[in-house]
Design a protein around this motif. Structure first.
Motif, PDB file in Angstrom:
ATOM      1  N   UNK A  52     -18.164  35.205 -11.604  1.00 24.27           N
ATOM      2  CA  UNK A  52     -18.697  36.037 -12.540  1.00 24.27           C
ATOM      3  C   UNK A  52     -18.300  37.360 -12.539  1.00 24.27           C
ATOM      4  N   UNK A  53     -18.555  38.126 -13.366  1.00 24.72           N
ATOM      5  CA  UNK A  53     -18.049  39.648 -13.690  1.00 24.72           C
ATOM      6  C   UNK A  53     -18.186  40.367 -12.091  1.00 24.72           C
ATOM      7  N   UNK A  54     -19.009  40.190 -11.299  1.00 27.94           N
ATOM      8  CA  UNK A  54     -19.140  40.647 -10.007  1.00 27.94           C
ATOM      9  C   UNK A  54     -19.663  40.056  -9.057  1.00 27.94           C
ATOM     10  N   UNK A  55     -19.700  38.627  -9.136  1.00 23.08           N
ATOM     11  CA  UNK A  55     -20.425  37.832  -8.122  1.00 23.08           C
ATOM     12  C   UNK A  55     -19.722  36.346  -8.220  1.00 23.08           C
ATOM     13  N   UNK A  56     -19.911  35.727  -6.821  1.00 29.37           N
ATOM     14  CA  UNK A  56     -19.148  34.391  -6.858  1.00 29.37           C
ATOM     15  C   UNK A  56     -20.495  33.191  -7.471  1.00 29.37           C
ATOM     16  N   UNK A  57     -20.022  32.080  -7.624  1.00 26.44           N
ATOM     17  CA  UNK A  57     -20.919  31.012  -8.119  1.00 26.44           C
ATOM     18  C   UNK A  57     -20.951  29.812  -7.372  1.00 26.44           C
ATOM     19  N   UNK A  58     -21.953  29.203  -7.224  1.00 25.12           N
ATOM     20  CA  UNK A  58     -22.046  27.994  -6.640  1.00 25.12           C
ATOM     21  C   UNK A  58     -22.844  27.072  -7.512  1.00 25.12           C
ATOM     22  N   UNK A  59     -22.801  25.785  -7.530  1.00 23.13           N
ATOM     23  CA  UNK A  59     -23.434  24.597  -7.893  1.00 23.13           C
ATOM     24  C   UNK A  59     -23.955  23.550  -7.263  1.00 23.13           C
ATOM     25  N   UNK A  60     -25.202  23.265  -7.497  1.00 22.69           N
ATOM     26  CA  UNK A  60     -25.943  22.418  -6.584  1.00 22.69           C
ATOM     27  C   UNK A  60     -26.393  21.125  -7.200  1.00 22.69           C
ATOM     28  N   UNK A  61     -26.004  19.954  -6.766  1.00 25.29           N
ATOM     29  CA  UNK A  61     -25.923  18.619  -7.300  1.00 25.29           C
ATOM     30  C   UNK A  61     -27.407  17.743  -6.865  1.00 25.29           C
ATOM     31  N   UNK A  62     -27.736  16.729  -7.558  1.00 31.04           N
ATOM     32  CA  UNK A  62     -28.891  15.946  -7.306  1.00 31.04           C
ATOM     33  C   UNK A  62     -28.798  15.038  -6.188  1.00 31.04           C
ATOM     34  N   UNK A  63     -27.646  15.029  -5.317  1.00 33.62           N
ATOM     35  CA  UNK A  63     -27.448  14.358  -3.918  1.00 33.62           C
ATOM     36  C   UNK A  63     -27.688  15.234  -2.808  1.00 33.62           C
ATOM     37  N   UNK A  64     -27.772  16.848  -3.284  1.00 32.37           N
ATOM     38  CA  UNK A  64     -28.148  17.649  -2.197  1.00 32.37           C
ATOM     39  C   UNK A  64     -26.949  18.494  -1.738  1.00 32.37           C
ATOM     40  N   UNK A  65     -25.862  18.100  -2.362  1.00 34.01           N
ATOM     41  CA  UNK A  65     -24.588  18.861  -1.829  1.00 34.01           C
ATOM     42  C   UNK A  65     -24.302  20.044  -3.031  1.00 34.01           C
ATOM     43  N   UNK A  66     -23.384  20.840  -2.503  1.00 32.65           N
ATOM     44  CA  UNK A  66     -23.122  22.203  -3.059  1.00 32.65           C
ATOM     45  C   UNK A  66     -21.743  22.188  -3.291  1.00 32.65           C
ATOM     46  N   UNK A  67     -21.216  22.793  -4.508  1.00 31.18           N
ATOM     47  CA  UNK A  67     -19.808  23.189  -4.755  1.00 31.18           C
ATOM     48  C   UNK A  67     -19.673  24.639  -5.112  1.00 31.18           C
ATOM     49  N   UNK A  68     -18.351  25.032  -4.838  1.00 32.39           N
ATOM     50  CA  UNK A  68     -18.228  26.511  -5.273  1.00 32.39           C
ATOM     51  C   UNK A  68     -16.466  26.475  -5.355  1.00 32.39           C
ATOM     52  N   UNK A  69     -15.973  27.271  -6.319  1.00 35.48           N
ATOM     53  CA  UNK A  69     -14.839  27.341  -6.610  1.00 35.48           C
ATOM     54  C   UNK A  69     -13.835  27.729  -5.257  1.00 35.48           C
ATOM     55  N   UNK A  70     -12.651  27.423  -5.042  1.00 35.64           N
ATOM     56  CA  UNK A  70     -11.941  27.202  -3.945  1.00 35.64           C
ATOM     57  C   UNK A  70     -11.193  28.971  -3.891  1.00 35.64           C
ATOM     58  N   UNK A  71     -10.930  29.488  -2.762  1.00 39.45           N
ATOM     59  CA  UNK A  71     -10.201  30.675  -2.779  1.00 39.45           C
ATOM     60  C   UNK A  71      -8.935  30.513  -3.136  1.00 39.45           C
ATOM     61  N   UNK A  72      -8.299  30.707  -4.108  1.00 36.18           N
ATOM     62  CA  UNK A  72      -6.856  30.488  -4.606  1.00 36.18           C
ATOM     63  C   UNK A  72      -5.947  31.566  -4.582  1.00 36.18           C
ATOM     64  N   UNK A  73      -6.693  33.162  -4.389  1.00 40.22           N
ATOM     65  CA  UNK A  73      -6.203  34.233  -4.582  1.00 40.22           C
ATOM     66  C   UNK A  73      -6.544  35.001  -5.721  1.00 40.22           C
ATOM     67  N   UNK A  74      -7.115  34.205  -6.687  1.00 45.96           N
ATOM     68  CA  UNK A  74      -7.876  34.851  -7.969  1.00 45.96           C
ATOM     69  C   UNK A  74      -9.098  35.110  -8.019  1.00 45.96           C
ATOM     70  N   UNK A  75      -9.915  34.771  -6.726  1.00 46.20           N
ATOM     71  CA  UNK A  75     -11.477  34.867  -6.649  1.00 46.20           C
ATOM     72  C   UNK A  75     -11.527  35.865  -5.405  1.00 46.20           C
ATOM     73  N   UNK A  76     -12.311  36.866  -5.640  1.00 47.27           N
ATOM     74  CA  UNK A  76     -12.683  37.584  -4.425  1.00 47.27           C
ATOM     75  C   UNK A  76     -13.475  36.939  -3.464  1.00 47.27           C
ATOM     76  N   UNK A  77     -12.821  36.964  -1.933  1.00 44.22           N
ATOM     77  CA  UNK A  77     -13.799  36.341  -0.936  1.00 44.22           C
ATOM     78  C   UNK A  77     -14.908  36.939  -0.521  1.00 44.22           C
ATOM     79  N   UNK A  78     -15.873  36.413  -1.284  1.00 47.29           N
ATOM     80  CA  UNK A  78     -17.316  37.303  -0.827  1.00 47.29           C
ATOM     81  C   UNK A  78     -17.802  37.123   0.021  1.00 47.29           C
ATOM     82  N   UNK A  79     -18.351  37.902   0.964  1.00 43.50           N
ATOM     83  CA  UNK A  79     -18.993  37.981   2.241  1.00 43.50           C
ATOM     84  C   UNK A  79     -20.305  37.209   2.236  1.00 43.50           C
ATOM     85  N   UNK A  80     -20.940  37.403   1.117  1.00 42.83           N
ATOM     86  CA  UNK A  80     -22.234  36.537   0.851  1.00 42.83           C
ATOM     87  C   UNK A  80     -21.723  35.264   0.546  1.00 42.83           C
ATOM     88  N   UNK A  81     -20.785  34.878   0.159  1.00 47.24           N
ATOM     89  CA  UNK A  81     -20.267  33.632  -0.317  1.00 47.24           C
ATOM     90  C   UNK A  81     -20.004  32.868   0.826  1.00 47.24           C
TER      91      UNK A  81
END
Length: 366
Positions: A241-270
């Motif tokens: 997002x403009x100032x935040x990382x993003x997570x996705x939660x699926x129906x099997x209980x798993x989570x996903x978040x975009x990988x750090x590839x150099x284009x995303x801020x490595x958030x400490x909260x993340x």
């Protein structure tokens, strides 16, 4: 340890601090980023003297030359962190050394001198100590700390500056989103990118945020709270997002978040949420996630929750996603159980209400 890794801070208390009753009035509903404390930390750097002139002094306006290089070439970085009032009456920071290391990473990317961790930590600790009474007593209140550094050399020319000013200011804050925002709405930017490979996406520099403002303004015009950016190459994969990382939660209980590839801020909260999710036995994947897959998974029910995270907003549920192709709702459009469970686990550690198994809480003296 090199001599410049530690400095003696001169402390000069504000001769005219805000009166206690006026301060109390400001802390009733401080909002975010508008109520500032009495003091600031300042440290200078020059190629000749390295780090020097460390002090805690009264917060005051700056006087800078119009040819100061930051105004022309944007050598500037910053951090965001919070000091929390604990249930036992103490005060603590959350993972401050992670902020110190990220500040160094940002400096390196912007061709700026790397501030030693010890100086970073002492500047924060001393500022919180002198302005501790500015931490709101209200639920969710904290003292938001803004360490930043900019090129102060007076010259016109495209090269790294030889002089810099490092500072820390503090702001009493409440909730980041007005009204507590049970869930925010997101606009998918079609025309703008946040960062590309080889750029400054992983650095916390002002230019990244300046470039996001036109897209954020578009999101507001579209009736949304925040903007989400796609990758700069294929314009397909969700980044942040403009100032935040993003997570996705699926129906099997798993989570996903975009990988750090150099284009995303490595958030400490993340990073903290990744650890807490695994502590709770959840499967977490760091991988690409396409916007069309997001839409399809929300429609099929495979995706049951999504949330944004960052120091300022902590953990914020995402309820609706909109774009020129239309909008879609995630789950029932409100906070999901996994999102709130992770948020509660994180906040409980930050507030000293739960065991700190990872040693994240940095208690302050006094």
């Amino acid at each position: 340890m090199p001599a410049e890794s530690r400095l003696a801070f001169a402390v000069t208390p504000n001769a005219a601090p805000v009166a206690a009753n006026a301060r109390s009035e400001r802390l009733v509903d401080p909002g975010f980023g508008r109520v500032f404390t009495d003091h600031m930390a300042v440290v200078r750097f020059s190629d000749e003297k390295a780090w020097h002139d460390a002090r805690i002094t009264a917060r005051a306006p700056l006087t800078i030359d119009p040819a100061s290089s930051v105004l022309h070439y944007a050598q500037e970085i910053f951090e965001g962190m919070k000091a929390y009032r604990l249930e036992d009456g103490g005060t603590a920071l959350f993972r401050p050394t992670a902020n110190a290391r990220r500040f160094q990473d940002s400096a390196r990317r912007l061709a700026m001198p790397e501030l030693p961790e010890a100086i970073f930590m002492e500047s924060i600790e001393r500022l919180v100590a002198i302005d501790r009474e500015w931490i709101p007593q209200s639920d969710g209140g904290a003292l938001y700390l803004r360490p930043f550094m900019f090129a102060s050399e007076v010259f016109l020319g495209v090269k790294p500056a030889s002089e810099y000013l490092y500072m820390v200011i503090a702001s009493s804050v409440g909730a980041y989103f007005k009204g507590g925002a049970p869930a925010v709405s997101i606009w998918v930017s079609q025309d703008y990118s946040r960062a590309a490979r080889g750029g400054t996406g992983a650095a916390k520099c002002g230019g990244n945020y300046a470039a996001s403002l036109v897209a954020q303004a578009e999101a507001i015009r579209q009736g949304c709270d925040q903007v989400v950016f796609l990758d700069a190459v294929e314009r397909r994969y969700v980044e942040e997002l403009g100032g935040m990382n993003v997570f996705f939660v699926f129906d099997d209980g798993s989570l996903a978040t975009p990988a750090l590839t150099g284009t995303i801020l490595p958030g400490i909260t993340r990073d903290s949420l990744l650890t807490l999710a695994r502590d709770q036995g959840l499967t977490v994947r760091e991988q690409p996630y396409a916007i069309d897959q997001w839409r399809a998974d929300a429609a099929s029910g495979r995706l049951v929750e999504a949330f944004a995270c960052g120091t300022a907003a902590v953990v914020t549920p995402i309820g609706r996603v909109a774009s020129p192709e239309g909008s879609f709702t995630i789950g029932d459009g409100g906070p999901g159980a996994t999102t709130m469970r992770l948020r509660e686990a994180l906040v409980a550690i930050q507030r000293g209400q739960a065991p700190d198994a990872h040693g994240w809480l940095h208690r302050l003296a006094g």
